[in-house]
Design an enzyme around this catalytic site. Structure first.
Site, PDB file in Angstrom:
ATOM      1  N   ILE A 212      -4.507 -39.255  -9.342  1.00  0.00           N
ATOM      2  CA  ILE A 212      -5.732 -38.911 -10.061  1.00  0.00           C
ATOM      3  C   ILE A 212      -6.868 -38.875  -9.049  1.00  0.00           C
ATOM      4  O   ILE A 212      -6.782 -39.503  -7.980  1.00  0.00           O
ATOM      5  CB  ILE A 212      -6.032 -39.933 -11.188  1.00  0.00           C
ATOM      6  CG1 ILE A 212      -7.186 -39.461 -12.075  1.00  0.00           C
ATOM      7  CG2 ILE A 212      -6.349 -41.288 -10.593  1.00  0.00           C
ATOM      8  CD1 ILE A 212      -6.894 -38.249 -12.875  1.00  0.00           C
TER       9      ILE A 212
ATOM     10  N   ASN B 289     -10.456 -45.889  -5.504  1.00  0.00           N
ATOM     11  CA  ASN B 289     -10.544 -44.975  -6.649  1.00  0.00           C
ATOM     12  C   ASN B 289     -10.858 -45.659  -7.970  1.00  0.00           C
ATOM     13  O   ASN B 289     -11.763 -45.244  -8.690  1.00  0.00           O
ATOM     14  CB  ASN B 289      -9.247 -44.179  -6.784  1.00  0.00           C
ATOM     15  CG  ASN B 289      -9.316 -43.190  -7.937  1.00  0.00           C
ATOM     16  OD1 ASN B 289      -9.969 -42.149  -7.853  1.00  0.00           O
ATOM     17  ND2 ASN B 289      -8.654 -43.516  -9.047  1.00  0.00           N
TER      18      ASN B 289
ATOM     19  N   HIS C 272      -5.533 -46.174  -1.885  1.00  0.00           N
ATOM     20  CA  HIS C 272      -6.128 -45.292  -2.899  1.00  0.00           C
ATOM     21  C   HIS C 272      -6.611 -46.075  -4.106  1.00  0.00           C
ATOM     22  O   HIS C 272      -7.699 -45.798  -4.644  1.00  0.00           O
ATOM     23  CB  HIS C 272      -5.128 -44.224  -3.328  1.00  0.00           C
ATOM     24  CG  HIS C 272      -5.700 -43.279  -4.348  1.00  0.00           C
ATOM     25  ND1 HIS C 272      -5.424 -43.379  -5.691  1.00  0.00           N
ATOM     26  CD2 HIS C 272      -6.569 -42.237  -4.213  1.00  0.00           C
ATOM     27  CE1 HIS C 272      -6.074 -42.433  -6.345  1.00  0.00           C
ATOM     28  NE2 HIS C 272      -6.774 -41.726  -5.477  1.00  0.00           N
TER      29      HIS C 272
ATOM     30  N   HIS D 176     -12.058 -42.102   0.540  1.00  0.00           N
ATOM     31  CA  HIS D 176     -11.264 -41.684  -0.610  1.00  0.00           C
ATOM     32  C   HIS D 176     -10.565 -40.349  -0.339  1.00  0.00           C
ATOM     33  O   HIS D 176      -9.363 -40.310  -0.105  1.00  0.00           O
ATOM     34  CB  HIS D 176     -12.158 -41.586  -1.853  1.00  0.00           C
ATOM     35  CG  HIS D 176     -11.416 -41.254  -3.108  1.00  0.00           C
ATOM     36  ND1 HIS D 176     -12.035 -40.871  -4.259  1.00  0.00           N
ATOM     37  CD2 HIS D 176     -10.090 -41.233  -3.389  1.00  0.00           C
ATOM     38  CE1 HIS D 176     -11.136 -40.640  -5.204  1.00  0.00           C
ATOM     39  NE2 HIS D 176      -9.942 -40.845  -4.691  1.00  0.00           N
TER      40      HIS D 176
ATOM     41  N   HIS E 202      -6.107 -38.620  -0.181  1.00  0.00           N
ATOM     42  CA  HIS E 202      -5.666 -37.337  -0.730  1.00  0.00           C
ATOM     43  C   HIS E 202      -5.257 -36.350   0.351  1.00  0.00           C
ATOM     44  O   HIS E 202      -4.130 -35.851   0.368  1.00  0.00           O
ATOM     45  CB  HIS E 202      -6.789 -36.729  -1.575  1.00  0.00           C
ATOM     46  CG  HIS E 202      -7.024 -37.405  -2.873  1.00  0.00           C
ATOM     47  ND1 HIS E 202      -6.511 -36.952  -4.069  1.00  0.00           N
ATOM     48  CD2 HIS E 202      -7.734 -38.529  -3.176  1.00  0.00           C
ATOM     49  CE1 HIS E 202      -6.885 -37.746  -5.048  1.00  0.00           C
ATOM     50  NE2 HIS E 202      -7.629 -38.720  -4.538  1.00  0.00           N
TER      51      HIS E 202
END
Length: 905
Positions: free
Chosen positions: A905, A751, A747, A556, A561
């Protein structure tokens, strides 16, 4: 004041309206004030510039051309042009601030730059100023926007086609400029989508915007070449000083902002990035002050107080939703007592207490009753039941469900076929123990339906979850230096004749306490179906806790990110906003830098949520750096990832060119469809602008972008051969497809299912605080008397569980303004009909995939067991379209479906 602070968080994503005959009624109404016929050709004989003069001591924005507006004659005709300006509606305080600035002599100015050079001066033609005012009869409010008429007087008829818009502000109050539509015969649309701040935050230059027509550098009109270059240089910064929150500077730095050594020496953390020992992607530079006790590291900030380029911040509406969610309400009620829970190390006593979190609320849980006696507020906090316990509250404990979640759960990126037996390690045996696994044929052949181990391997029916070599170097550090307890592990799974992945054996290992001493290894075997064996469940919980850490820190955080942020920075620094690739990529970076900055201040920082709630504790981010050593951008493409892990093979006759080892692998099955649709869309779009490989090689902005990504943004992998050379259209399409896949589908897969599976922490514990009880010990005696209580004493504490549950509830939530794959919030994102058609085809392909996912899930009870499994949780994480919004909130919430464009997010 609170409203002002919230406003500064960002802007709401709103759909824009087309100009011309399809304009919004307000646009059409405003456009009627245009005095010249809409079929006239713009022209004239004025050459405009921007004055360097100052008014009342305020420095004016410097002119790009270095000239002032001069009249070349008096006999040529001029005309008035009209533009419709769309801005985010300002509040009364903001409008009053703008009015005060105007009364003091500061006016908001706009001017147009022609695509043509003045034949005499050889400088770009610049129109006279138009003035933007938030007051008076020129502004009309519609919904959340204001539509304002701006008039450009005395524009020469030979002015030519406008190719740029300059916006100059000397107001201290910012405003959000969504779009400007010049109401000419064929309306010219400037899709701005940017905060306009005082020009001192832009090197005393006006802001530059280009029409919604993508142009490669070689196709840029000569009059706009310098503006195109200047616009990029203004946001690169010089790598010096502390950034102001109103600026739009994109620059790089290492991760030296995670610790807080000035507050506590125990909160010192190593710098990640810039070394071969702890490599890492780069983040956006802030230039904050350094710690006194460690001058190489930056001081920390609280939550959202850090610098993020102004246009990268959350919108006001999103920040309000983010902060006003149910999780925030939970925080107000219980957060003051979490520290006490952490200090007391309280655990749940029974599974019934755990279920009460979702049935009766926190006040019904015995563990928390003492806390609520201190509160005058009688509110009760109750979490929604996670999907994994909605169908059956005990199905999570089934070995088949554990196996299914490796294919369709939170972390489907790790499972791989077993190819050697016994398994071996590449680590030093003197330091880490025997290099050969202690799992034997005798341990597992009972589960193989009559096959030998060799036969099962040959038939591709044995699989492994291997956390041995990656985790082993940190086991002693964690077990001896933190409250967490972990093992290096190997978990063997078997594909049954019913195509179900059954968990059959787990090996847990500890390295020698000191070099030369014996290591510790134990093999735990699955009990017969229908038999509960708590020792087996404990072993499986240890595996799940390590998996949870790798999921959050690697699959993740790191792979999406952290690894995408350098691409976002490079895109702003090297690709002009008029570059077709900037237009293609910008939706896939929305909100990423803001959520990453928040994560660095509250999630992954020293003593943050991850460190307090996951077994690795202070070593968490350091471990992710070790995984980054083996990260390769080319392997982030889904087909390459599957082939690398042995879960697929290249096959030109198979759909998408790869054949899955397991057809019932929901993540891979749906993911390959989404990957193929993304790549087709990218191929169609790129083909509009790049006709030959030479176009790629001769595009200076593209080449600078790729060079910066590979040598600076991911500089710790500089020179790696797997980057390729970016010399062909094929390389470009593959790179762009991979980037978009990671920012969107990858993602989404890791997520948005977090609450469904980790919201029930016994299914996905993020920490273990006890090692396995040794037979014959007092611990084992305690375990034998009440194994259920011992299990709950081993996994996440009450404070850890509540922290993670509330966090993943927030992270699993989709907000109403989200933009999904195949969508654009601005219908006028481009004026090129070829690109618009390509996007329509992409959206149609995604809708077809959505229907296919639904059909597959309908077969979950018949032939595709892994689509739902014992817990009856259908796999929808890669279903492209979001579920309908909640009728009460207008937000999709935790729907489990829909692939957003970006890591937002």
């Amino acid at each position: 004041m609170e409203a002002i602070l919230l406003k500064s968080a960002g802007f709401g994503a709103q759909k824009l309206f087309h100009g011309g005959n399809n304009a919004h009624p307000v646009q059409r109404q405003l456009a009627t004030s245009c005095p010249f016929p809409h079929n006239s050709t713009p022209g004239g004989w004025w050459h405009g510039g921007i004055s360097r003069q100052s008014t009342q001591g305020v420095a004016r924005c410097q002119a790009f051309s270095g000239t002032t507006m001069t009249k070349k004659g008096s006999s040529k005709e001029v005309e008035e042009w009209v533009a419709t300006v769309q801005v985010l509606k300002e509040g009364a305080f903001d409008v009053a601030s703008h009015m005060l600035s105007e009364l003091l002599g500061s006016r908001m100015k706009m001017s147009l730059v022609s695509c043509e050079l003045d034949p005499e001066t050889k400088e770009p033609k610049i129109s006279p100023y138009g003035y933007l005012s938030f007051s008076g009869g020129e502004a009309k409010d519609v919904g959340g926007d204001s539509w304002i008429t701006v008039k450009f007087p005395n524009v020469p008829k030979d002015f030519g086609k406008p190719g740029a818009l300059l916006v100059e502000s000397h107001h201290d109050n910012e405003f959000f400029l969504k779009a400007v539509t010049l109401e000419t015969a064929i309306p010219i649309h400037f899709a701005c989508q940017s905060w306009i701040t005082h020009c001192r935050h832009n090197s005393n230059r006006p802001r530059i915007f280009f029409p919604n027509q993508g142009l490669l550098p070689k196709d840029t009109p000569e009059a706009l070449v310098n503006l195109r270059s200047e616009d990029l240089s203004l946001i690169r910064g010089d790598g010096k000083g502390e950034r102001d929150r109103s600026e739009r500077i994109y620059d790089y730095d290492v991760y030296n902002d995670l610790g807080n050594p000035d507050n506590d020496k125990a909160l010192k953390r190593p710098t990640l990035g810039g070394s071969q020992t702890l490599p890492y992607p780069r983040r956006c530079r802030t230039g904050r002050n350094r710690n006194t006790s460690d001058s190489k590291t930056e001081k920390t900030v609280f939550f959202d107080d850090g610098y993020v380029p102004r246009d990268e911040r959350f919108s006001t509406s999103k920040m309000n939703l983010f902060m006003g969610s149910a999780v925030n309400a939970f925080g107000r009620e219980v957060l003051p007592y979490l520290n006490e829970l952490f200090d007391n190390d309280n655990h749940f006593d029974t599974f019934q207490d755990v279920y009460e979190l979702y049935q009766g609320g926190l006040r019904s849980v015995k563990t928390f009753q003492g806390l609520f006696e201190k509160q005058s507020n009688k509110a009760n906090i109750q979490f929604p039941p996670p999907a994994v316990v909605q169908g059956s509250k005990d199905a999570w404990a089934h070995d088949l469900e554990f196996g299914r979640q490796r294919l369709a759960g939170l972390n489907p990126f790790l499972i791989q076929p077993l190819t050697e037996f016994p398994m071996t390690s590449e680590l030093d045996p003197l330091e880490y123990g025997p290099s050969t696994s202690t799992i034997t044929s005798k341990d597992i052949e009972l589960y193989l339906e009559g096959l030998s181990v060799e036969e099962a391997i040959k038939q591709k029916r044995l699989f492994v979850l291997d956390f041995h070599d990656a985790v082993m170097p940190y086991v002693n550090k964690i077990n001896m230096g933190t409250n967490g307890r972990i093992y290096a592990s190997r978990t063997v799974l078997f594909l049954t004749r019913f195509n179900m992945l059954n968990t059959i054996a787990i090996e847990l290992s500890l390295p020698p306490p000191k070099k030369g001493l014996p290591a510790w290894n134990r093999v735990y075997k699955a009990p017969p179906p229908g038999i509960t064996n708590w020792e087996w469940r404990l072993a499986r919980a240890h595996v799940a806790a390590v998996d949870a850490g790798i999921h959050q820190l690697v699959s993740h955080w790191l792979r999406t990110h952290a690894c995408v942020e350098p691409f976002a920075i490079a895109t702003h620094r090297q690709l002009s906003t008029m570059h077709p690739l900037h237009v293609l990529l910008s939706p896939h970076f929305k909100d990423t830098m803001n959520i990453n900055a928040m994560a660095r201040s509250s999630l992954i920082n020293a003593n943050g949520i991850i460190e307090k709630s996951f077994s690795p504790g202070p070593y968490s981010l350091e471990i992710s750096s070790i995984f980054y050593k083996s990260w390769r951008f080319d392997e982030q493409a889904l087909p390459n990832d599957l082939i690398k892990r042995g879960m697929a093979v290249e096959d030109s006759t198979a759909k998408h060119g790869v054949k899955l080892l397991l057809d019932d692998y929901p993540f891979a099955k749906d993911g390959l469809d989404v990957w193929a649709a993304i790549k087709k869309w990218v191929m169609d779009y790129v083909g509009i602008y790049y006709k030959a490989d030479s176009d790629v090689q001769e595009d200076p902005e593209l080449q600078a972008w790729w060079k910066e990504v590979t040598e600076i943004g991911h500089g710790d992998h500089k020179g790696a051969p797997w980057w390729g050379h970016m010399k062909t259209i094929e390389e470009l399409v593959q790179a762009l497809s991979t980037l978009i896949w990671v920012a969107s589908a990858h993602h989404a897969a890791v997520n948005f299912g977090q609450y469904a599976y980790a919201g029930f922490f016994p299914n996905c514990p993020t920490a273990c605080v006890k090692l396995m009880p040794e037979p014959g010990s007092k611990e084992y005696e305690t375990f034998s008397k009440d194994p259920e209580a011992y299990f709950l004493q081993t996994v996440s504490s009450a404070a850890q569980a509540l922290t993670v549950i509330s966090t993943v509830e927030l992270l699993s939530t989709r907000f109403g303004e989200e933009e999904y794959l195949g969508q654009r919030s601005d219908p006028q994102w481009t004026s090129d009909p070829r690109a618009l058609d390509a996007l329509e085809r992409f959206a149609a392909a995604l809708s077809d995939i959505d229907a296919q996912v639904s059909d597959r899930n309908c077969n979950a009870a018949v032939s595709l067991f892994n689509r739902a499994g014992p817990a009856l949780v259908p796999y929808t994480l890669l279903s492209p379209n979001p579920a309908p919004a909640d009728s009460h909130t207008s937000d999709p919430g935790m729907t489990g479906s829909g692939i957003p464009n970006s890591i937002s997010i």
